[in-house]
Design an enzyme around this catalytic site. Structure first.
Site, PDB file in Angstrom:
ATOM      1  N   ARG A 246      -7.926  33.144 -11.046  1.00  0.00           N
ATOM      2  CA  ARG A 246      -9.239  33.640 -10.399  1.00  0.00           C
ATOM      3  C   ARG A 246      -8.923  33.931  -9.091  1.00  0.00           C
ATOM      4  NH1 ARG A 246      -9.871  28.538 -12.900  1.00  0.00           N
ATOM      5  NH2 ARG A 246     -11.497  28.332 -14.646  1.00  0.00           N
TER       6      ARG A 246
ATOM      7  N   LYS B  66     -10.076  25.652  -9.772  1.00  0.00           N
ATOM      8  CA  LYS B  66     -11.574  25.159  -9.843  1.00  0.00           C
ATOM      9  C   LYS B  66     -11.780  23.714 -10.634  1.00  0.00           C
ATOM     10  CE  LYS B  66     -15.760  26.889 -12.391  1.00  0.00           C
ATOM     11  NZ  LYS B  66     -16.127  28.002 -13.313  1.00  0.00           N
TER      12      LYS B  66
ATOM     13  N   HIS C 209     -12.727  39.274 -11.520  1.00  0.00           N
ATOM     14  CA  HIS C 209     -12.541  38.622 -12.802  1.00  0.00           C
ATOM     15  C   HIS C 209     -12.250  39.335 -14.082  1.00  0.00           C
ATOM     16  CE1 HIS C 209     -13.014  34.269 -13.574  1.00  0.00           C
ATOM     17  NE2 HIS C 209     -13.542  34.552 -14.782  1.00  0.00           N
TER      18      HIS C 209
ATOM     19  N   ARG D 217      -8.692  39.101 -14.857  1.00  0.00           N
ATOM     20  CA  ARG D 217      -8.315  37.734 -15.667  1.00  0.00           C
ATOM     21  C   ARG D 217      -8.655  37.902 -16.942  1.00  0.00           C
ATOM     22  NH1 ARG D 217      -8.295  31.856 -14.974  1.00  0.00           N
ATOM     23  NH2 ARG D 217      -9.775  30.852 -16.184  1.00  0.00           N
TER      24      ARG D 217
ATOM     25  N   HIS E 230      -8.739  26.732 -18.882  1.00  0.00           N
ATOM     26  CA  HIS E 230     -10.022  26.336 -19.387  1.00  0.00           C
ATOM     27  C   HIS E 230      -9.979  24.993 -19.911  1.00  0.00           C
ATOM     28  CE1 HIS E 230     -10.936  30.943 -20.327  1.00  0.00           C
ATOM     29  NE2 HIS E 230     -11.257  30.543 -19.197  1.00  0.00           N
TER      30      HIS E 230
ATOM     31  N   TYR F 216     -12.794  35.812 -25.898  1.00  0.00           N
ATOM     32  CA  TYR F 216     -11.677  37.015 -26.119  1.00  0.00           C
ATOM     33  C   TYR F 216     -11.426  37.312 -27.318  1.00  0.00           C
ATOM     34  CZ  TYR F 216     -11.408  35.439 -20.945  1.00  0.00           C
ATOM     35  OH  TYR F 216     -11.543  35.084 -19.771  1.00  0.00           O
TER      36      TYR F 216
END
Length: 338
Positions: free
Chosen positions: A150, A175, A281, A284, A307, A316
């Site tokens: 990120r 994050k 993003h 990414r 994640h 994805y």
């Protein structure tokens, strides 16, 4: 002419005995060790909630009003699911953690604006944008595209996070406070080595004028008081100017702002004549889809991206699935025959 250093937009030196609601909320958030970005987000939604409901004092706050507020976000403001969820988390924190009031079971109108399939770039498009960039901004975007970071994680990298010997890159200020290790592209070893040398030279110059030192996460400033003056802890992409820390009122060099990278990407995409909504993003997303095309399994991609849920990574598969199943459009078959 003297140019004043930029000041980050937050109240500093809050009086511990302040009776202002927002001051007490800020102090409580900081006591929980939450990040500065989380503090800004939670305070934003708390203030928006208070003003929307036209509260006059703290005693008027009722958990049942959360339903009306969140439903209005969905029905009137047409917010996305993620925006509504962010507001929900902020308000639950406000009542449950700060006010010590249990919110109970909430019943509000869920946002109907669904999550969108992520926009990704082809290899040619990504190279086209990178060719329009230079210097450290180009290097940061290369890290986004080559490591799946990120933008907030990329600009927060420190010298110690680059493990050239073992071909790894550590994301320690990620994050949610999570950390992870991702791959380090061979093509970035040389520019990263040069960037570390630049940081070292700048760090020496700052020390010479008594402006050395860097922000230390969590309680490390107390546990390791001298670490902020070590090269290993310096930001890999330092800012051009000094700024005032919003929580300590200390003037020092922070890292480059994420908004600068976003603006550079937007300009580069325009110059490259790419008619997509390209953001930080997007690179990414492109990193993940390229790995899927190579046959990398979802669990590995989940780990590299950081994640929490495999369901987040599965989005994805919708991007690369159609083009890799051998499906041919009927119009192509028809035109090929006639």
């Amino acid at each position: 002419m003297t140019v004043n250093p930029p000041v980050i937009d937050a109240r500093s030196n809050i009086n511990r005995h302040s009776v202002r609601f927002i001051d007490r909320l800020r102090l409580f958030i900081r006591s929980k060790g939450l990040s500065y970005s989380t503090e800004k987000t939670y305070c934003h939604w708390a203030l928006r909630f208070l003003r929307d409901r036209k509260y006059k004092n703290e005693e008027q706050l009722k958990p049942c009003h959360i339903n009306d507020f969140l439903s209005e976000l969905s029905n009137t403001n047409y917010c996305s699911i993620n925006t509504q969820r962010t507001a929900l988390n902020a308000l639950v924190f406000l009542f449950r953690e700060f006010l010590k009031v249990e919110v109970g079971q909430l019943h509000f109108q869920n946002a109907s604006k669904p999550r969108k399939v992520p926009v990704v770039l082809s290899q040619l498009e990504a190279v086209g944008i990178l060719n329009q960039m230079s210097g450290r901004k180009r290097l940061i975007v290369q890290i986004l595209y080559g490591c799946g970071l990120r933008v907030s994680e990329a600009v927060s990298l420190r010298v110690k996070d680059i493990d050239i010997a073992n071909g790894g890159l550590y994301v320690m200020e990620a994050k949610g406070g999570k950390s992870r290790r991702t791959l380090l592209p061979c093509s970035l070893v040389q520019p990263l080595t040069e960037q570390i040398q630049f940081v070292q030279n700048q760090f020496k110059a700052d020390k010479a004028i008594g402006m050395a030192g860097v922000f230390m996460p969590d309680a490390l400033s107390r546990k390791m008081p001298k670490a902020q003056y070590e090269l290993a802890w310096q930001y890999l992409f330092p800012a051009d100017h000094y700024s005032v820390d919003p929580r300590t009122d200390v003037e020092r060099r922070h890292h480059i702002g994420a908004q600068q990278i976003q603006r550079s990407i937007k300009q580069a995409a325009h110059k490259s004549h790419i008619h997509k909504r390209v953001t930080c993003h997007t690179f990414r997303h492109s990193f993940a889809t390229e790995l899927l095309k190579q046959g990398t399994d979802l669990r590995t991609i989940q780990e590299l991206l950081g994640h929490s849920s495999i369901e987040t990574t599965q989005i994805y598969t919708h991007v690369v699935g159609i083009n890799n199943r051998g499906i041919v459009s009927p119009v192509d078959l028809t035109l090929a025959k006639f």
